[in-house]
Structures are given as structure tokens and as C-alpha cells.
Design a protein around this motif. Structure first.
Motif, PDB file in Angstrom:
ATOM      1  N   GLU A 156     -40.332 -72.415 -12.495  1.00  0.00           N
ATOM      2  CA  GLU A 156     -40.386 -71.332 -11.520  1.00  0.00           C
ATOM      3  C   GLU A 156     -39.319 -70.294 -11.870  1.00  0.00           C
ATOM      4  N   ARG A 192     -45.733 -69.868 -10.192  1.00  0.00           N
ATOM      5  CA  ARG A 192     -45.423 -69.562  -8.787  1.00  0.00           C
ATOM      6  C   ARG A 192     -44.555 -68.310  -8.644  1.00  0.00           C
ATOM      7  N   ARG A 194     -43.577 -64.690  -7.456  1.00  0.00           N
ATOM      8  CA  ARG A 194     -43.850 -63.799  -6.324  1.00  0.00           C
ATOM      9  C   ARG A 194     -43.289 -62.420  -6.645  1.00  0.00           C
ATOM     10  N   ASP A 222     -47.790 -67.054  -7.520  1.00  0.00           N
ATOM     11  CA  ASP A 222     -47.961 -67.966  -6.393  1.00  0.00           C
ATOM     12  C   ASP A 222     -49.289 -67.651  -5.717  1.00  0.00           C
TER      13      ASP A 222
END
Length: 267
Positions: A156, A192, A194, A222
Motif C-alpha cells: 500500500e 489500494r 486513494r 482502492d
């Protein structure tokens, strides 16, 4: 190919399932080895633990194990329809289970590290084998690396995940030197992401700086309905809606880049 992360919660299993979905859509005969004792990949693929045919028992009897015979077809394949040659595409699962945890310890010797390699070396049914690893560097992950040609790392865009991925790359290099000289790093997948988060945008730029060409394209955003898709045990390519179609296209691109490393790039 092992799909690995030494930090839990970064979507490692989700990436495994997305790649399996892309391989199924492409008609590539694929086996998913669920090496995580929690067996989340098996659940996501619509397959339940089946006692003595799970991957842990196959590892225990590695010299006699027939993984193609023991593997369970995923219901995903039945939903995909027939391929151009009239055959149903192959997507099988070496089912996970708690029994494999007996090998997930840090002191595993080389003879035990080679168990999965022994099991896989006799199969000729699958063109692609995806190994979903536990989020640790204990025996099962090292067993997967020993059996693999390449290792794909999932991270991530967050402080601890990026730092953990850097440590994993160092651990992989040490493992390569000691045990499997030909083992390659397939790259790092940023998962993921954003776009609305300034912190994640900063960390993604940091990943580009740290990992360079090892950071693969595309970045995986995400996705709000990912839990719903997995909860229903569906392939993302088989789920309706624009969000799922966009996600499926990203996994198609990722799989294509992994199959042809020269076409992969940083984005």
C-alpha cells in the motif's frame, strides 16, 4: 510466481485473486496455491477446505503428492463459459487450511523448504501457478520462494507498508544468494491507492523514487465494492458494473506486464 507481503492488510490475496481472474479470462490454465493457513484465497475462489487433500497434507507427503489430482476446480471457471476450442478454461485451487501451519516456523531446513518445489515439479497441467503466501517471512513464505521463478510484492502507499516492502526486497536478495540463485523479483504492485489522499499521493511518489522500474504499472486503486465481490466468491471479470470492468482491465494489464516484463513500466 509467489505473491508476497510481509505486512498484513495490504490486499495481497486480493491481488492474487485479481490475477487469477485475468488469467481465467485470458484462457491460461492456472493453479492457485493457497499457502496461507487462513485460506482466504480458497474462500474467495469459492472453494472450501477439503480435509486431507489440502495443501498442508500435500506438503507432508510431497514425494507422493499429485497436486493436479488433488486440486479443486474453482466455480469461477464454470461461470466463464467455453473457450474458443470448446473447452472450459482451467482454474484450479490447491486448497489452504490450518494444517499447513506446521511448516510456518522460522527454523525450516532446506529439505523442508523444497517440499512445495517437489510437489509442483511433477505437474504439467498448468501454464501459470500463483502462490498466495502468508504475511510473514517464516517457513511457508520461504517454501513458496524456493518453488517459484519470480516473487511479486504487494504494498500500500503508506509509511509502514513502503518501509516493509523495502525490507522484503532486502530479505529476498539474501534468500536468493543463500538458497535460490535464479529467483527473480517480478516487481512491486502499489495496491489500494486513494487519489484523494495527499498522504497516499506522497507515498506513491516515494515508491517511485525507492523502487524505480520495479514499481509496476498499473497502480491499483482502492475499490469500494471489492469486499462485495470477494464475499460473493466471484471473479472481478464476472462482476457487473463499470468499477469492476475498470478493475478487471487493470488486472489484465498487470498480468500482461508480468508475462512480458519488457512491456511493464512505471506509472
Amino acid at each position: 510466481m509467489s505473491i508476497s507481503s510481509l505486512k498484513g492488510g495490504v490486499g495481497k490475496t486480493s491481488v492474487t485473486l485479481g490475477l487469477a481472474s485475468a488469467a481465467l479470462a485470458a484462457g491460461i490454465p492456472t493453479l492457485v496455491v493457497d499457502l496461507d493457513p487462513h485460506a482466504d484465497a480458497s474462500t474467495g475462489l469459492g472453494v472450501e477446505p477439503n480435509g486431507e487433500n489440502d495443501i498442508g497434507h500435500l506438503l507432508k507427503n510431497a514425494r507422493r503428492a499429485d497436486i493436479a489430482a488433488a486440486a479443486v476446480p474453482s466455480p469461477w471457471a464454470g461461470r466463464s463459459g467455453a473457450a474458443a476450442d470448446g473447452q472450459t478454461p482451467v482454474l484450479d485451487v490447491a486448497v489452504g487450511g490450518a494444517f499447513s501451519g506446521i511448516y510456518d516456523r522460522p527454523d525450516l531446513k532446506l529439505r523442508n523448504l523444497r517440499r512445495l518445489h517437489t510437489v509442483l515439479s511433477r505437474q504439467n497441467r498448468y501454464e501459470l501457478v500463483l502462490i498466495d503466501c502468508p504475511p510473514s517471512l517464516n517457513g511457508l513464505t520461504r517454501m513458496a520462494w524456493t518453488a517459484s521463478h519470480r516473487v511479486l510484492l504487494v504494498a500500500e502507499p503508506s509509511l509502514f507498508s513502503v518501509a516493509g516492502t523495502e525490507r522484503t526486497l532486502r530479505a529476498l536478495e539474501l534468500f536468493r544468494k543463500e538458497f535460490v540463485q535464479g529467483l527473480q523479483t517480478a516487481g512491486v504492485v502499489a495496491n489500494r491507492f486513494r487519489e484523494s489522499s495527499a498522504e497516499q499521493r506522497f507515498r506513491l511518489e516515494e515508491m517511485r523514487t525507492m523502487f524505480g522500474d520495479a514499481l509496476l504499472s498499473p497502480v491499483l486503486p482502492d475499490q469500494a465494492n471489492w469486499q462485495q465481490i470477494q464475499g460473493a466468491a466471484y471473479a472481478v471479470h464476472q462482476w457487473p458494473g463499470d468499477a469492476a470492468r475498470q478493475s478487471a482491465a487493470r488486472f489484465d494489464e498487470l498480468l500482461h506486464g508480468l508475462a512480458d516484463p519488457a512491456s511493464a513500466g512505471v506509472r
